[in-house]
Write a protein that holds these residues in place. Sequence first.
Motif, PDB file in Angstrom:
ATOM      1  N   SER A 184      -6.606 -18.784  -7.025  1.00 15.00           N
ATOM      2  CA  SER A 184      -6.723 -19.770  -8.108  1.00 15.00           C
ATOM      3  C   SER A 184      -5.444 -19.910  -8.926  1.00 15.00           C
ATOM      4  CB  SER A 184      -7.894 -19.420  -9.027  1.00 15.00           C
ATOM      5  OG  SER A 184      -7.671 -18.167  -9.639  1.00 15.00           O
ATOM      6  N   GLY A 185      -4.657 -18.861  -9.058  1.00 18.02           N
ATOM      7  CA  GLY A 185      -3.457 -18.922  -9.884  1.00 18.02           C
ATOM      8  C   GLY A 185      -2.182 -19.238  -9.122  1.00 18.02           C
ATOM      9  N   GLY A 186      -2.261 -19.505  -7.839  1.00 13.84           N
ATOM     10  CA  GLY A 186      -1.061 -19.787  -7.041  1.00 13.84           C
ATOM     11  C   GLY A 186      -1.123 -19.102  -5.691  1.00 13.84           C
ATOM     12  N   TYR A 187      -0.032 -18.421  -5.343  1.00 11.68           N
ATOM     13  CA  TYR A 187       0.039 -17.774  -4.029  1.00 11.68           C
ATOM     14  C   TYR A 187       0.437 -16.313  -4.169  1.00 11.68           C
ATOM     15  CZ  TYR A 187      -0.232 -22.381  -1.946  1.00 11.68           C
ATOM     16  OH  TYR A 187      -0.649 -23.629  -1.575  1.00 11.68           O
ATOM     17  N   GLU A 188      -0.121 -15.488  -3.289  1.00 12.10           N
ATOM     18  CA  GLU A 188       0.204 -14.066  -3.214  1.00 12.10           C
ATOM     19  C   GLU A 188       0.646 -13.761  -1.781  1.00 12.10           C
ATOM     20  OE1 GLU A 188       0.261 -12.937  -6.039  1.00 12.10           O
ATOM     21  OE2 GLU A 188      -1.319 -13.910  -7.161  1.00 12.10           O
ATOM     22  N   CYS A 189       1.296 -12.626  -1.616  1.00 10.76           N
ATOM     23  CA  CYS A 189       1.756 -12.182  -0.302  1.00 10.76           C
ATOM     24  C   CYS A 189       0.973 -10.935   0.092  1.00 10.76           C
ATOM     25  CB  CYS A 189       3.251 -11.863  -0.361  1.00 10.76           C
ATOM     26  SG  CYS A 189       3.887 -11.150   1.177  1.00 10.76           S
ATOM     27  N   PHE A 190       0.351 -10.968   1.260  1.00 15.28           N
ATOM     28  CA  PHE A 190      -0.353  -9.805   1.799  1.00 15.28           C
ATOM     29  C   PHE A 190       0.425  -9.329   3.003  1.00 15.28           C
ATOM     30  CE2 PHE A 190      -3.876  -7.791   4.236  1.00 15.28           C
ATOM     31  CZ  PHE A 190      -4.225  -6.835   3.286  1.00 15.28           C
ATOM     32  N   LYS A 191       0.942  -8.123   2.923  1.00 20.75           N
ATOM     33  CA  LYS A 191       1.799  -7.573   3.965  1.00 20.75           C
ATOM     34  C   LYS A 191       1.139  -6.346   4.575  1.00 20.75           C
ATOM     35  CE  LYS A 191       5.667  -6.700   6.197  1.00 20.75           C
ATOM     36  NZ  LYS A 191       5.863  -7.291   7.465  1.00 20.75           N
ATOM     37  N   ILE A 192       0.984  -6.363   5.893  1.00 16.14           N
ATOM     38  CA  ILE A 192       0.438  -5.227   6.632  1.00 16.14           C
ATOM     39  C   ILE A 192       1.586  -4.549   7.358  1.00 16.14           C
ATOM     40  CG2 ILE A 192      -1.135  -4.478   8.443  1.00 16.14           C
ATOM     41  CD1 ILE A 192      -2.818  -6.972   7.854  1.00 16.14           C
ATOM     42  N   SER A 193       1.618  -3.222   7.281  1.00 17.32           N
ATOM     43  CA  SER A 193       2.686  -2.456   7.922  1.00 17.32           C
ATOM     44  C   SER A 193       2.101  -1.455   8.905  1.00 17.32           C
ATOM     45  CB  SER A 193       3.503  -1.706   6.870  1.00 17.32           C
ATOM     46  OG  SER A 193       4.455  -0.886   7.497  1.00 17.32           O
ATOM     47  N   LYS A 194       2.821  -1.222   9.963  1.00 18.81           N
ATOM     48  CA  LYS A 194       2.416  -0.228  10.963  1.00 18.81           C
ATOM     49  C   LYS A 194       3.058   1.139  10.688  1.00 18.81           C
ATOM     50  CE  LYS A 194       0.278  -3.155  13.759  1.00 18.81           C
ATOM     51  NZ  LYS A 194      -1.120  -3.291  13.758  1.00 18.81           N
ATOM     52  N   TYR A 195       3.842   1.237   9.588  1.00 17.61           N
ATOM     53  CA  TYR A 195       4.432   2.530   9.231  1.00 17.61           C
ATOM     54  C   TYR A 195       3.335   3.570   9.067  1.00 17.61           C
ATOM     55  CZ  TYR A 195       8.948   0.388   8.026  1.00 17.61           C
ATOM     56  OH  TYR A 195      10.139  -0.266   8.050  1.00 17.61           O
ATOM     57  N   ASP A 196       3.697   4.841   9.273  1.00 17.56           N
ATOM     58  CA  ASP A 196       2.716   5.884   8.999  1.00 17.56           C
ATOM     59  C   ASP A 196       2.580   6.035   7.481  1.00 17.56           C
ATOM     60  OD1 ASP A 196       4.553   7.838   7.908  1.00 17.56           O
ATOM     61  OD2 ASP A 196       5.067   8.457   9.935  1.00 17.56           O
ATOM     62  N   TYR A 197       1.563   6.757   7.062  1.00 14.85           N
ATOM     63  CA  TYR A 197       1.221   6.844   5.649  1.00 14.85           C
ATOM     64  C   TYR A 197       2.398   7.336   4.799  1.00 14.85           C
ATOM     65  CZ  TYR A 197      -1.088   8.057   1.310  1.00 14.85           C
ATOM     66  OH  TYR A 197      -1.422   8.143  -0.018  1.00 14.85           O
ATOM     67  N   LYS A 198       3.082   8.385   5.242  1.00 14.04           N
ATOM     68  CA  LYS A 198       4.171   8.950   4.440  1.00 14.04           C
ATOM     69  C   LYS A 198       5.311   7.951   4.246  1.00 14.04           C
ATOM     70  CE  LYS A 198       5.473  13.192   4.992  1.00 14.04           C
ATOM     71  NZ  LYS A 198       5.943  14.449   5.582  1.00 14.04           N
ATOM     72  N   GLN A 199       5.664   7.223   5.289  1.00 16.38           N
ATOM     73  CA  GLN A 199       6.735   6.228   5.184  1.00 16.38           C
ATOM     74  C   GLN A 199       6.345   5.104   4.226  1.00 16.38           C
ATOM     75  OE1 GLN A 199       6.832   5.445   9.443  1.00 16.38           O
ATOM     76  NE2 GLN A 199       9.025   5.918   9.459  1.00 16.38           N
ATOM     77  N   PHE A 200       5.150   4.575   4.407  1.00 18.32           N
ATOM     78  CA  PHE A 200       4.713   3.456   3.593  1.00 18.32           C
ATOM     79  C   PHE A 200       4.521   3.891   2.144  1.00 18.32           C
ATOM     80  CE2 PHE A 200       1.783  -0.169   2.589  1.00 18.32           C
ATOM     81  CZ  PHE A 200       2.705  -1.174   2.854  1.00 18.32           C
ATOM     82  N   ARG A 201       3.966   5.063   1.927  1.00 15.73           N
ATOM     83  CA  ARG A 201       3.771   5.606   0.587  1.00 15.73           C
ATOM     84  C   ARG A 201       5.114   5.755  -0.125  1.00 15.73           C
ATOM     85  NH1 ARG A 201       0.474   5.233  -3.000  1.00 15.73           N
ATOM     86  NH2 ARG A 201      -0.663   6.971  -3.722  1.00 15.73           N
ATOM     87  N   PHE A 202       6.138   6.225   0.601  1.00 16.56           N
ATOM     88  CA  PHE A 202       7.474   6.377   0.024  1.00 16.56           C
ATOM     89  C   PHE A 202       8.008   5.021  -0.454  1.00 16.56           C
ATOM     90  CE2 PHE A 202      12.078   6.119   0.426  1.00 16.56           C
ATOM     91  CZ  PHE A 202      12.460   7.126  -0.447  1.00 16.56           C
ATOM     92  N   ILE A 203       7.868   3.991   0.362  1.00 18.53           N
ATOM     93  CA  ILE A 203       8.340   2.649   0.001  1.00 18.53           C
ATOM     94  C   ILE A 203       7.623   2.147  -1.253  1.00 18.53           C
ATOM     95  CG2 ILE A 203       8.374   0.226   0.731  1.00 18.53           C
ATOM     96  CD1 ILE A 203       8.751   1.367   3.642  1.00 18.53           C
TER      97      ILE A 203
END
Length: 101
Positions: free
Chosen positions: A33-52
């Motif tokens: 309703s307020g515009g546009y958002e970005c939904f990003k899915i990553s295949k990184y493992d949990y530790k890598q993605f958590r660090f980012i």
Amino acid sequence: MEVEEIKGIIEQNYNIRVQDIEKIKNAYKVKVSGGYECFKISKYDYKQFRFIVEAMNYLKSRGFDGVLPLYSACSGESLITVEGGYALLCPWIDSREASFK
């Protein structure tokens, strides 16, 4: 994943109503309703993605305004678990596709 699946994941985890979704490269442009958002899915493992995610949140908290804010899911976390990886939701920034040729 199918677009309808993505819609359900976003609505369930972020408690927002999705009006439309468009896949662009490796992300989804989500109309709300307020515009546009970005939904990003990553295949990184949990530790890598958590660090980012933690690095982005840390920089944002230290006043680096050029870092995208990450939305918290209903769980309070900035990332969620999805089939085969992890995902996050942040503002959509209109831009043009980079060409390295």
